[in-house]
Design a protein around this motif. Structure first.
Motif, short mmCIF file in Angstrom:
data_model
loop_
_atom_site.label_atom_id
_atom_site.label_comp_id
_atom_site.label_asym_id
_atom_site.label_seq_id
_atom_site.Cartn_x
_atom_site.Cartn_y
_atom_site.Cartn_z
N TYR A 256 0.86 -1.19 0.00
CA TYR A 256 0.00 0.00 0.00
C TYR A 256 0.89 1.24 0.00
N VAL A 257 0.64 2.14 -0.94
CA VAL A 257 1.41 3.39 -1.02
C VAL A 257 0.43 4.56 -1.00
N CYS A 258 0.70 5.53 -0.14
CA CYS A 258 -0.16 6.70 -0.06
C CYS A 258 -0.03 7.54 -1.33
N GLY A 259 -1.16 7.72 -2.01
CA GLY A 259 -1.17 8.43 -3.28
C GLY A 259 -1.36 9.92 -3.11
N PRO A 260 -1.60 10.63 -4.22
CA PRO A 260 -1.67 12.09 -4.19
C PRO A 260 -3.02 12.62 -3.72
N THR A 261 -3.02 13.85 -3.24
CA THR A 261 -4.25 14.59 -3.04
C THR A 261 -4.48 15.38 -4.33
N VAL A 262 -5.60 15.13 -5.01
CA VAL A 262 -5.78 15.65 -6.37
C VAL A 262 -6.50 17.00 -6.37
N TYR A 263 -5.74 18.03 -6.06
CA TYR A 263 -6.28 19.39 -6.09
C TYR A 263 -5.33 20.35 -6.78
N SER A 264 -4.15 19.86 -7.22
CA SER A 264 -3.17 20.72 -7.88
C SER A 264 -2.29 19.85 -8.77
N ASP A 265 -1.42 20.51 -9.54
CA ASP A 265 -0.50 19.78 -10.41
C ASP A 265 0.39 18.87 -9.57
N VAL A 266 0.68 17.70 -10.10
CA VAL A 266 1.56 16.77 -9.41
C VAL A 266 2.95 17.40 -9.29
N HIS A 267 3.50 17.40 -8.09
CA HIS A 267 4.81 18.02 -7.90
C HIS A 267 5.91 16.96 -7.98
N LEU A 268 7.13 17.42 -8.09
CA LEU A 268 8.24 16.52 -8.36
C LEU A 268 8.50 15.57 -7.19
N GLY A 269 8.20 16.02 -5.96
CA GLY A 269 8.37 15.13 -4.82
C GLY A 269 7.49 13.91 -4.94
N ASN A 270 6.23 14.12 -5.39
CA ASN A 270 5.35 12.99 -5.65
C ASN A 270 5.94 12.06 -6.70
N CYS A 271 6.46 12.66 -7.77
CA CYS A 271 7.04 11.84 -8.85
C CYS A 271 8.17 10.98 -8.33
N ARG A 272 9.04 11.57 -7.52
CA ARG A 272 10.17 10.82 -6.98
C ARG A 272 9.67 9.63 -6.15
N THR A 273 8.66 9.89 -5.30
CA THR A 273 8.12 8.82 -4.45
C THR A 273 7.52 7.69 -5.28
N PHE A 274 6.69 8.04 -6.26
CA PHE A 274 5.99 7.01 -7.01
C PHE A 274 6.92 6.27 -7.98
N ILE A 275 7.96 6.93 -8.45
CA ILE A 275 8.97 6.23 -9.26
C ILE A 275 9.74 5.24 -8.40
N ALA A 276 10.03 5.64 -7.15
CA ALA A 276 10.73 4.72 -6.23
C ALA A 276 9.89 3.47 -5.97
N PHE A 277 8.59 3.65 -5.73
CA PHE A 277 7.75 2.48 -5.48
C PHE A 277 7.44 1.70 -6.75
N ASP A 278 7.51 2.38 -7.89
CA ASP A 278 7.41 1.65 -9.16
C ASP A 278 8.59 0.71 -9.31
N LEU A 279 9.78 1.17 -8.92
CA LEU A 279 10.98 0.33 -8.95
C LEU A 279 10.79 -0.89 -8.05
N ILE A 280 10.30 -0.66 -6.83
CA ILE A 280 10.08 -1.76 -5.89
C ILE A 280 9.04 -2.74 -6.44
N TYR A 281 7.96 -2.22 -6.95
CA TYR A 281 6.90 -3.04 -7.55
C TYR A 281 7.46 -3.88 -8.69
N ARG A 282 8.20 -3.24 -9.56
CA ARG A 282 8.77 -3.94 -10.72
C ARG A 282 9.72 -5.07 -10.29
#
Length: 496
Positions: free
Chosen positions: A29-55
């Motif tokens: 389980y990974v905490c996702g974004p709050t969808v009220y603004s443009d996705v920021h780079l910190g979010n991207c870094r987090t989700f890319i890291a967990f994409d690596l783990i998932y893969r």
């Protein structure tokens, strides 16, 4: 080659052997974004890291249920349960329905994740889609005696919970210290204790997002959604819970308390957190003007960028650091990542057509070295998903692949099994594990340009203008390209 996977666990603050609750299966389980603004780079870094783990877990053969939520209600402007709901506030400003805001930014988030080649999660639940589950969770916590209701709002009783449980287990802080560093309750505050947090909040009449509940019209507290959804899709206890490091002190701490209060169990066995981003050594901040949106990185339209970078270069840049390390943005650092990425990308492009020469006497030392680099890819990833070390191992394999592709060495010097393992390992890790792609914008243009330069050099050699020929060769080498003249009279090029 038998290896074990070790994971750093934020809860125990130790690197531990990964042992899933259900052999062969992983719940994440990974905490996702709050969808009220443009996705920021910190979010991207987090989700890319967990994409690596998932893969990587998929690559190891695990059946993974990856749940990543969308927060579309209940996240207030302050962790102190005050202020407006972020989605509702945005909707009022733009004079739209809240779900229009949610839809727009959810679509944008998915587009950005797709651009970065992140795999979609197995399940992507939303807070608004699980109001019933959240209400039932509040009922359970109330029944267990760890919550109380005040005028239509329900709060978690942290001090009562702490009588039998360690509330600061995840963040490593003692209850007394947290109480001393928390503001004194004002006369209008409904909470009994300074650390108590909202499970359900009574809605004011003008609040745009509210639902009926046993306590009246209201909306869920932010921390509640993740507990409700992880319980529903992964059970009371699962393997991995993750998110950014900023979620540890409050959000994840409160999730653990909620789960223990209603289920008697810590929700996850392994807690994984990504570190923050900085720019030229300073923490990223809108107020400082040193934060980036993904499209600004791609176009280069930002005061601190000298040019734009491709999505794969940015993904590669993130992978050059451990997910637990701070990532510092600078033009020089991304330029270096771009060179390194293009070098490994060129190697990946050559693999499809690379064929082994006729076998000769096996060079056992070379054969052993190549197998060792293949092993290193796994050793590195098994060491807490160490992507920087994995890239080093791929770079070592790249040198051998390029030398065989350019006929600098005879590929018949290694066994057919080692040759195929070298190709498969490189392909598996470059594409499937690290999630990289060979970008079209880089491939054809570079090769066409290099072929033109090679042609000019060959013409200089044919005219016995060896000074110009050597100047071209050395000039290319100085900027990272090596020319290799083959016995067949042709010339190949590789990045160095």
């Amino acid at each position: 080659m038998e290896q074990k996977l070790f994971v750093y666990n934020s809860l125990t603050r130790n690197k531990e052997e990964f042992k899933p609750l259900n052999p062969g299966h992983v719940g994440m389980y990974v905490c996702g974004p709050t969808v009220y603004s443009d996705v920021h780079l910190g979010n991207c870094r987090t989700f890319i890291a967990f994409d690596l783990i998932y893969r990587y877990l998929l690559h190891l053969g695990y059946k993974v249920r990856y749940v990543r939520n969308i927060t579309d209600a209940g996240h207030l402007e302050s962790d102190g349960d005050v202020g407006e709901d972020k989605v509702s506030k945005k909707a009022k400003i733009e004079q739209l329905e809240p779900m229009e805001i949610v839809q727009r930014y959810t679509i944008d988030f998915h587009k950005v994740m797709d651009i970065f080649n992140a795999l979609p999660p197995s399940i992507e639940p939303t807070a608004t889609g699980h109001i019933i589950e959240q209400i039932e969770l509040v009922k359970s916590i109330l029944a267990a005696g760890y919550a109380y209701e005040v005028d239509g709002s329900v709060y978690f009783d942290v001090e009562k919970y702490s009588q039998n449980n360690d509330y600061g287990a995840l963040n490593g802080r003692k209850l007394e210290d947290m109480l001393n560093n928390t503001r004194t309750l004002g006369g209008q505050d409904e909470k009994r204790g300074k650390l108590d947090f909202a499970l359900w909040i009574k809605a004011k009449p003008e609040h745009l997002m509210q639902w009926p509940s046993p306590w009246g019209m209201g909306f869920p507290g932010w921390h509640l959604e993740c507990s409700a959804m992880s319980n529903k899709y992964l059970g009371h206890q699962f393997d991995i819970h993750g998110g950014g490091m900023d979620l540890m002190p409050t959000h994840h701490t409160n999730e653990i308390a909620q789960n223990i209060a209603c289920c008697g169990k810590t929700p996850a066995n392994y807690w994984i957190h990504t570190n923050m981003l900085t720019t030229n050594g300073q923490k990223m901040s809108k107020s400082l003007g040193n934060s980036f949106l993904p499209h600004e990185l791609f176009t280069g339209e930002h005061a601190l960028l000298k040019k734009g970078y491709s999505p794969m270069v940015i993904r590669f840049f993130f992978l050059q650091a451990s997910y637990r390390s701070t990532v510092d943005f600078s033009n020089d650092a991304i330029d270096a990542a771009e060179i390194f990425y293009k070098k490994l990308s060129e190697t990946a492009r050559k693999l499809a057509s690379l064929q082994q020469n006729a076998l000769t006497a096996v060079d056992e030392e070379t054969d052993k070295a190549i197998n060792g680099f293949c092993d290193d890819c796994y050793y590195s990833m098994n060491d807490n998903f160490n992507s920087p070390k994995t890239l080093e191992a791929l770079n070592n394999l790249s040198k051998w692949i390029n030398s065989y592709a350019a006929s600098i060495r005879n590929s018949g010097e290694i066994t057919a099994q080692t040759f195929e393992r070298m190709k498969k390992t490189y392909t598996d890790f470059f594409f499937d594990v690290l999630g990289l792609k060979v970008e079209d914008s880089d491939s054809g243009d570079t090769d066409e340009l290099m072929q033109l330069i090679i042609k000019l050099r060959n013409e200089a050699k044919a005219g016995k203008d060896y000074a110009t020929s050597d100047k071209i060769r050395e000039g290319l080498k100085s900027i990272g390209f090596q020319l290799n003249d083959n016995k067949q009279g042709t010339t190949d090029w590789v990045r160095i």
